[in-house]
Scaffold this motif. Structure first.
Motif, mmCIF file in Angstrom:
data_model
loop_
_atom_site.group_PDB
_atom_site.id
_atom_site.type_symbol
_atom_site.label_atom_id
_atom_site.label_comp_id
_atom_site.label_asym_id
_atom_site.label_seq_id
_atom_site.Cartn_x
_atom_site.Cartn_y
_atom_site.Cartn_z
ATOM 1 N N LEU A 51 6.355 -0.696 -9.974
ATOM 2 C CA LEU A 51 6.540 -0.042 -10.978
ATOM 3 C C LEU A 51 5.317 0.084 -11.946
ATOM 4 O O LEU A 51 4.430 -0.940 -12.127
ATOM 5 N N ALA A 52 5.425 1.171 -12.644
ATOM 6 C CA ALA A 52 4.005 1.309 -13.794
ATOM 7 C C ALA A 52 4.265 0.287 -14.629
ATOM 8 O O ALA A 52 5.315 -0.041 -14.892
ATOM 9 N N SER A 53 3.021 -0.235 -15.392
ATOM 10 C CA SER A 53 3.244 -1.482 -16.158
ATOM 11 C C SER A 53 3.972 -0.948 -17.432
ATOM 12 O O SER A 53 4.930 -1.695 -18.054
ATOM 13 N N VAL A 54 4.177 0.342 -17.901
ATOM 14 C CA VAL A 54 4.823 0.790 -18.947
ATOM 15 C C VAL A 54 6.489 0.388 -18.713
ATOM 16 O O VAL A 54 7.178 0.503 -19.620
ATOM 17 N N ALA A 55 6.895 0.434 -17.444
ATOM 18 C CA ALA A 55 8.221 0.349 -17.092
ATOM 19 C C ALA A 55 8.691 -1.140 -16.882
ATOM 20 O O ALA A 55 9.736 -1.498 -16.775
ATOM 21 N N HIS A 56 7.766 -2.134 -16.839
ATOM 22 C CA HIS A 56 8.203 -3.693 -17.010
ATOM 23 C C HIS A 56 8.634 -4.190 -17.804
ATOM 24 O O HIS A 56 8.665 -3.383 -18.993
ATOM 25 N N GLY A 57 9.600 -5.115 -17.430
ATOM 26 C CA GLY A 57 10.208 -5.754 -18.641
ATOM 27 C C GLY A 57 11.695 -5.020 -18.962
ATOM 28 O O GLY A 57 12.601 -5.387 -20.064
ATOM 29 N N GLN A 58 11.961 -3.890 -18.486
ATOM 30 C CA GLN A 58 13.261 -3.150 -18.783
ATOM 31 C C GLN A 58 14.449 -3.232 -17.999
ATOM 32 O O GLN A 58 15.461 -2.690 -17.947
ATOM 33 N N GLY A 59 14.389 -4.301 -16.897
ATOM 34 C CA GLY A 59 15.240 -4.219 -15.958
ATOM 35 C C GLY A 59 15.395 -2.975 -14.661
ATOM 36 O O GLY A 59 16.443 -2.968 -14.037
ATOM 37 N N GLU A 81 2.268 -15.947 -7.390
ATOM 38 C CA GLU A 81 1.901 -15.624 -8.725
ATOM 39 C C GLU A 81 2.649 -14.262 -9.342
ATOM 40 O O GLU A 81 2.721 -14.173 -10.797
ATOM 41 N N ASN A 82 3.206 -13.540 -8.703
ATOM 42 C CA ASN A 82 4.020 -12.549 -9.131
ATOM 43 C C ASN A 82 5.504 -12.931 -9.560
ATOM 44 O O ASN A 82 6.409 -12.727 -8.580
ATOM 45 N N GLY A 83 5.633 -13.739 -10.498
ATOM 46 C CA GLY A 83 7.209 -14.359 -11.010
ATOM 47 C C GLY A 83 7.919 -13.258 -10.936
ATOM 48 O O GLY A 83 9.272 -13.406 -10.911
ATOM 49 N N ALA A 84 7.600 -12.159 -11.775
ATOM 50 C CA ALA A 84 8.437 -11.150 -12.041
ATOM 51 C C ALA A 84 9.122 -10.613 -10.823
ATOM 52 O O ALA A 84 10.364 -10.464 -10.523
#
Length: 98
Positions: free
Chosen positions: A23-31, A60-63
């Motif tokens: 996902l593009a970084s702008v979409a990170h953290g939104q579920g 290292e990619n915890g997400a």
């Protein structure tokens, strides 16, 4: 989606549907990743049946590890890919692992 990239990795995962997402970084953290991967694996369950699917993730990619685990992927081993540490995870339809 799913692909078979014929990766040079041990153990071989050639012929096993491999899930992948970005996902593009702008979409990170939104579920969004969890929702999208959930739909991908539901489609895979319908198409592949009880077949095993896999994914590989940088330790290292915890997400991405959390997204994979939320969608039924479980770590089966640690290996290397392109000389870098890599986690191989697997899933069976319904989220059960072998």
């Amino acid at each position: 989606g799913f692909h078979d990239l014929k990766r040079e990795i041990e153990p071989s995962i050639e012929g096993v549907p491999e899930a992948g997402w970005a996902l593009a970084s702008v979409a990170h953290g939104q579920g969004l990743a969890s929702e999208v991967v959930g739909r991908i694996v539901a489609w895979g369950d319908a198409v592949f049946g009880r077949a095993r699917t896999v994914c590989i993730i940088d330790p290292e990619n915890g997400a991405s590890l959390k997204v994979a685990e939320r969608n039924g992927y479980r770590e089966i081993l640690r290996t290397t890919y392109h000389d870098k540490p890599t986690i191989l995870l697997e899933r069976r339809a319904g989220g059960a692992t072998a």
